[in-house]
Design a protein around this motif. Structure first.
Motif, PDB file in Angstrom:
ATOM      1  N   LYS A  18       0.819  -1.223   0.000  1.00 38.59           N
ATOM      2  CA  LYS A  18       0.000   0.000   0.000  1.00 38.59           C
ATOM      3  C   LYS A  18       0.849   1.268   0.000  1.00 38.59           C
ATOM      4  O   LYS A  18       0.444   2.260  -0.590  1.00 38.59           O
ATOM      5  CB  LYS A  18      -0.997   0.011   1.155  1.00 38.59           C
ATOM      6  CG  LYS A  18      -0.368  -0.036   2.521  1.00 38.59           C
ATOM      7  CD  LYS A  18      -1.422  -0.260   3.576  1.00 38.59           C
ATOM      8  CE  LYS A  18      -0.820  -0.165   4.969  1.00 38.59           C
ATOM      9  NZ  LYS A  18       0.469  -0.834   5.178  1.00 38.59           N
ATOM     10  N   SER A  36       1.087   7.008   7.373  1.00 42.97           N
ATOM     11  CA  SER A  36       0.763   7.089   8.804  1.00 42.97           C
ATOM     12  C   SER A  36       1.528   6.051   9.621  1.00 42.97           C
ATOM     13  O   SER A  36       1.822   6.275  10.797  1.00 42.97           O
ATOM     14  CB  SER A  36      -0.750   6.951   9.030  1.00 42.97           C
ATOM     15  OG  SER A  36      -1.205   5.700   8.597  1.00 42.97           O
ATOM     16  N   GLY A  37       1.888   4.930   8.992  1.00 41.77           N
ATOM     17  CA  GLY A  37       2.663   3.917   9.717  1.00 41.77           C
ATOM     18  C   GLY A  37       3.993   4.490  10.197  1.00 41.77           C
ATOM     19  O   GLY A  37       4.502   4.106  11.254  1.00 41.77           O
ATOM     20  N   ARG A  41       5.924   4.193  13.785  1.00 43.92           N
ATOM     21  CA  ARG A  41       7.307   3.706  13.839  1.00 43.92           C
ATOM     22  C   ARG A  41       8.206   4.711  14.557  1.00 43.92           C
ATOM     23  O   ARG A  41       9.082   4.340  15.346  1.00 43.92           O
ATOM     24  CB  ARG A  41       7.837   3.463  12.415  1.00 43.92           C
ATOM     25  CG  ARG A  41       7.239   2.242  11.749  1.00 43.92           C
ATOM     26  CD  ARG A  41       7.567   2.177  10.265  1.00 43.92           C
ATOM     27  NE  ARG A  41       6.991   1.013   9.633  1.00 43.92           N
ATOM     28  CZ  ARG A  41       7.600  -0.166   9.485  1.00 43.92           C
ATOM     29  NH1 ARG A  41       8.849  -0.311   9.890  1.00 43.92           N
ATOM     30  NH2 ARG A  41       6.996  -1.175   8.913  1.00 43.92           N
ATOM     31  N   ALA A  96       6.055  -0.517  16.383  1.00 47.74           N
ATOM     32  CA  ALA A  96       4.957   0.357  15.937  1.00 47.74           C
ATOM     33  C   ALA A  96       3.618  -0.328  16.183  1.00 47.74           C
ATOM     34  O   ALA A  96       2.666   0.280  16.680  1.00 47.74           O
ATOM     35  CB  ALA A  96       5.123   0.673  14.453  1.00 47.74           C
ATOM     36  N   SER A  97       3.562  -1.608  15.850  1.00 45.44           N
ATOM     37  CA  SER A  97       2.319  -2.355  16.033  1.00 45.44           C
ATOM     38  C   SER A  97       1.964  -2.439  17.527  1.00 45.44           C
ATOM     39  O   SER A  97       0.788  -2.453  17.895  1.00 45.44           O
ATOM     40  CB  SER A  97       2.502  -3.746  15.411  1.00 45.44           C
ATOM     41  OG  SER A  97       1.428  -4.563  15.689  1.00 45.44           O
ATOM     42  N   ALA A 100       0.838   1.073  18.787  1.00 43.12           N
ATOM     43  CA  ALA A 100      -0.394   1.486  18.096  1.00 43.12           C
ATOM     44  C   ALA A 100      -1.668   0.997  18.786  1.00 43.12           C
ATOM     45  O   ALA A 100      -2.758   1.441  18.436  1.00 43.12           O
ATOM     46  CB  ALA A 100      -0.367   0.984  16.651  1.00 43.12           C
ATOM     47  N   ARG A 106      -3.072   7.144  19.839  1.00 43.80           N
ATOM     48  CA  ARG A 106      -3.815   7.360  18.590  1.00 43.80           C
ATOM     49  C   ARG A 106      -4.450   8.751  18.600  1.00 43.80           C
ATOM     50  O   ARG A 106      -4.525   9.432  17.586  1.00 43.80           O
ATOM     51  CB  ARG A 106      -4.850   6.257  18.361  1.00 43.80           C
ATOM     52  CG  ARG A 106      -4.277   4.858  18.390  1.00 43.80           C
ATOM     53  CD  ARG A 106      -5.189   3.827  17.769  1.00 43.80           C
ATOM     54  NE  ARG A 106      -5.212   3.940  16.318  1.00 43.80           N
ATOM     55  CZ  ARG A 106      -4.369   3.332  15.482  1.00 43.80           C
ATOM     56  NH1 ARG A 106      -3.443   2.524  15.940  1.00 43.80           N
ATOM     57  NH2 ARG A 106      -4.457   3.531  14.192  1.00 43.80           N
ATOM     58  N   ARG A 127      -3.854   1.979   8.483  1.00 39.49           N
ATOM     59  CA  ARG A 127      -4.792   0.927   8.897  1.00 39.49           C
ATOM     60  C   ARG A 127      -6.193   1.496   9.122  1.00 39.49           C
ATOM     61  O   ARG A 127      -7.177   0.788   8.997  1.00 39.49           O
ATOM     62  CB  ARG A 127      -4.340   0.272  10.225  1.00 39.49           C
ATOM     63  CG  ARG A 127      -2.937  -0.283  10.236  1.00 39.49           C
ATOM     64  CD  ARG A 127      -2.832  -1.476   9.308  1.00 39.49           C
ATOM     65  NE  ARG A 127      -1.544  -2.151   9.394  1.00 39.49           N
ATOM     66  CZ  ARG A 127      -0.402  -1.649   8.937  1.00 39.49           C
ATOM     67  NH1 ARG A 127      -0.373  -0.483   8.353  1.00 39.49           N
ATOM     68  NH2 ARG A 127       0.727  -2.346   9.037  1.00 39.49           N
ATOM     69  N   ASP A 128      -6.264   2.784   9.496  1.00 41.20           N
ATOM     70  CA  ASP A 128      -7.554   3.373   9.873  1.00 41.20           C
ATOM     71  C   ASP A 128      -7.797   4.704   9.166  1.00 41.20           C
ATOM     72  O   ASP A 128      -8.498   5.563   9.673  1.00 41.20           O
ATOM     73  CB  ASP A 128      -7.584   3.603  11.394  1.00 41.20           C
ATOM     74  CG  ASP A 128      -6.488   4.557  11.861  1.00 41.20           C
ATOM     75  OD1 ASP A 128      -5.528   4.803  11.099  1.00 41.20           O
ATOM     76  OD2 ASP A 128      -6.596   5.074  12.975  1.00 41.20           O
ATOM     77  N   MET A 129      -7.190   4.865   7.979  1.00 40.26           N
ATOM     78  CA  MET A 129      -7.343   6.139   7.266  1.00 40.26           C
ATOM     79  C   MET A 129      -8.800   6.359   6.851  1.00 40.26           C
ATOM     80  O   MET A 129      -9.357   7.439   7.044  1.00 40.26           O
ATOM     81  CB  MET A 129      -6.431   6.172   6.023  1.00 40.26           C
ATOM     82  CG  MET A 129      -4.945   6.085   6.319  1.00 40.26           C
ATOM     83  SD  MET A 129      -4.330   7.486   7.258  1.00 40.26           S
ATOM     84  CE  MET A 129      -4.396   6.899   8.909  1.00 40.26           C
ATOM     85  N   ARG A 177       1.650  -9.603  13.638  1.00 42.55           N
ATOM     86  CA  ARG A 177       1.269  -8.191  13.458  1.00 42.55           C
ATOM     87  C   ARG A 177      -0.151  -8.055  12.950  1.00 42.55           C
ATOM     88  O   ARG A 177      -0.899  -7.202  13.415  1.00 42.55           O
ATOM     89  CB  ARG A 177       2.255  -7.495  12.514  1.00 42.55           C
ATOM     90  CG  ARG A 177       3.459  -6.981  13.280  1.00 42.55           C
ATOM     91  CD  ARG A 177       4.490  -6.433  12.371  1.00 42.55           C
ATOM     92  NE  ARG A 177       4.059  -5.220  11.696  1.00 42.55           N
ATOM     93  CZ  ARG A 177       4.778  -4.602  10.785  1.00 42.55           C
ATOM     94  NH1 ARG A 177       5.936  -5.083  10.430  1.00 42.55           N
ATOM     95  NH2 ARG A 177       4.362  -3.502  10.232  1.00 42.55           N
ATOM     96  N   ASP A 181      -2.976  -6.030  14.905  1.00 37.84           N
ATOM     97  CA  ASP A 181      -3.594  -4.866  14.247  1.00 37.84           C
ATOM     98  C   ASP A 181      -5.104  -5.059  14.060  1.00 37.84           C
ATOM     99  O   ASP A 181      -5.868  -4.098  14.143  1.00 37.84           O
ATOM    100  CB  ASP A 181      -2.929  -4.589  12.888  1.00 37.84           C
ATOM    101  CG  ASP A 181      -1.468  -4.134  13.039  1.00 37.84           C
ATOM    102  OD1 ASP A 181      -1.054  -3.854  14.179  1.00 37.84           O
ATOM    103  OD2 ASP A 181      -0.749  -4.079  12.022  1.00 37.84           O
ATOM    104  N   ARG A 184      -7.078  -5.344  17.996  1.00 37.98           N
ATOM    105  CA  ARG A 184      -7.013  -4.329  19.053  1.00 37.98           C
ATOM    106  C   ARG A 184      -8.370  -3.620  19.163  1.00 37.98           C
ATOM    107  O   ARG A 184      -9.128  -3.543  18.177  1.00 37.98           O
ATOM    108  CB  ARG A 184      -5.873  -3.342  18.785  1.00 37.98           C
ATOM    109  CG  ARG A 184      -6.113  -2.510  17.571  1.00 37.98           C
ATOM    110  CD  ARG A 184      -4.975  -1.533  17.312  1.00 37.98           C
ATOM    111  NE  ARG A 184      -5.239  -0.792  16.107  1.00 37.98           N
ATOM    112  CZ  ARG A 184      -4.356  -0.543  15.161  1.00 37.98           C
ATOM    113  NH1 ARG A 184      -3.112  -0.966  15.271  1.00 37.98           N
ATOM    114  NH2 ARG A 184      -4.693   0.154  14.091  1.00 37.98           N
TER     115      ARG A 184
END
Ligand code: DC
Length: 224
Positions: A18, A36-37, A41, A96-97, A100, A106, A127-129, A177, A181, A184
């Motif tokens: 992506k 955003s990742g 990170r 990062a995971s 997050a 967040r 992941r949440d855009m 991961r 992800d 959560r």
């Protein structure tokens, strides 16, 4: 009335491609790009440098609030140090995971991400855009591929960078991961209700980019 600045959201699991697709779409349209990742990170790296445990929600969020960040083309600067390479490591992906999962973090990163929405438009990947950060995105793509294909791509990337790579370890790491992800409580990885699924097992990067651009053209025609 002024039209809102358009956002194209591209969400999906790790190593789905992506980032590359989003970057190319942004370049093609002359839009800004948000990875955003990278923010998660950076927080993982900054927390580690400050000897803060990734599991410590409050301290991690506080650390994020105090970050001095600068994005320049493809480079990221943390406290005046170029950390573009450092945040790309497998360890920081894992970190990062882990950071997050914290809702407090967040929340802190939410406004940082909104600031990227600048004219003429934004392509944002994560992941949440499409589900949380830009729910009014004009196009929401959910880009994915099977775990085996993603692990194979990551394996090849590491080999290309002349780094040691263990396919089984990469596959295991991706599974962990993905599970973290997706499961959560806060902004889990899931396709938006009005999202478009793009399965890339049998698509090249160029084909995936074309599909996103075709969908965007369709949006432009309908909204004209
Ligand atoms: O896309 P990436 O591999 O650089 O992301 C690293 C981690 O950051 C990912 O495993 C989960 C987290 N992340 C997130 O929770 N929300 C986002 N919008 C982007 C990334």
């Amino acid at each position: 009335m002024n039209k809102p600045i358009p956002v194209i959201a591209i969400d999906g699991p790790s190593a789905s491609g992506k980032g590359t697709v989003a970057q190319r779409v942004a370049t093609h349209l002359g839009f800004h790009y948000l990875d955003s990742g990278a923010l998660y990170r950076i927080v993982a790296l900054a927390s580690q440098q400050a000897v803060i445990a990734w599991s410590d929600a409050e301290a991690v969020a506080m650390c994020a609030k105090q970050l001095s960040l600068r994005f320049e083309n493809e480079q990221v600067w943390l406290n005046d140090k170029d950390v573009s390479e450092a945040i790309r490591s497998e360890a920081m992906g894992k970190g990062a995971s882990q950071v997050a999962v914290h809702q407090a973090l967040r929340q802190v990163l939410s406004s940082v991400q909104h600031n990227f929405r600048q004219a003429p438009g934004l392509v944002a990947d994560g992941r949440d855009m499409g589900t949380v950060i830009f729910p009014d995105a004009v196009l929401k793509i959910f880009l994915t591929a099977s775990t085996e294909v993603r692990a194979q791509r990551r394996y090849q990337q590491l080999l290309a960078k002349q780094q040691t790579a263990d396919y089984q370890a990469i596959l295991q790491d991706l599974l962990e991961r993905d599970a973290r992800d997706k499961n959560r409580a806060s902004a889990p990885l899931l396709m938006a209700k009005d999202g478009i699924l793009l399965e890339t097992d049998h698509l090249s990067i160029v084909e995936a980019v074309d599909r996103v651009l075709e969908n965007y053209q369709r949006f432009i025609q309908f909204s004209a």
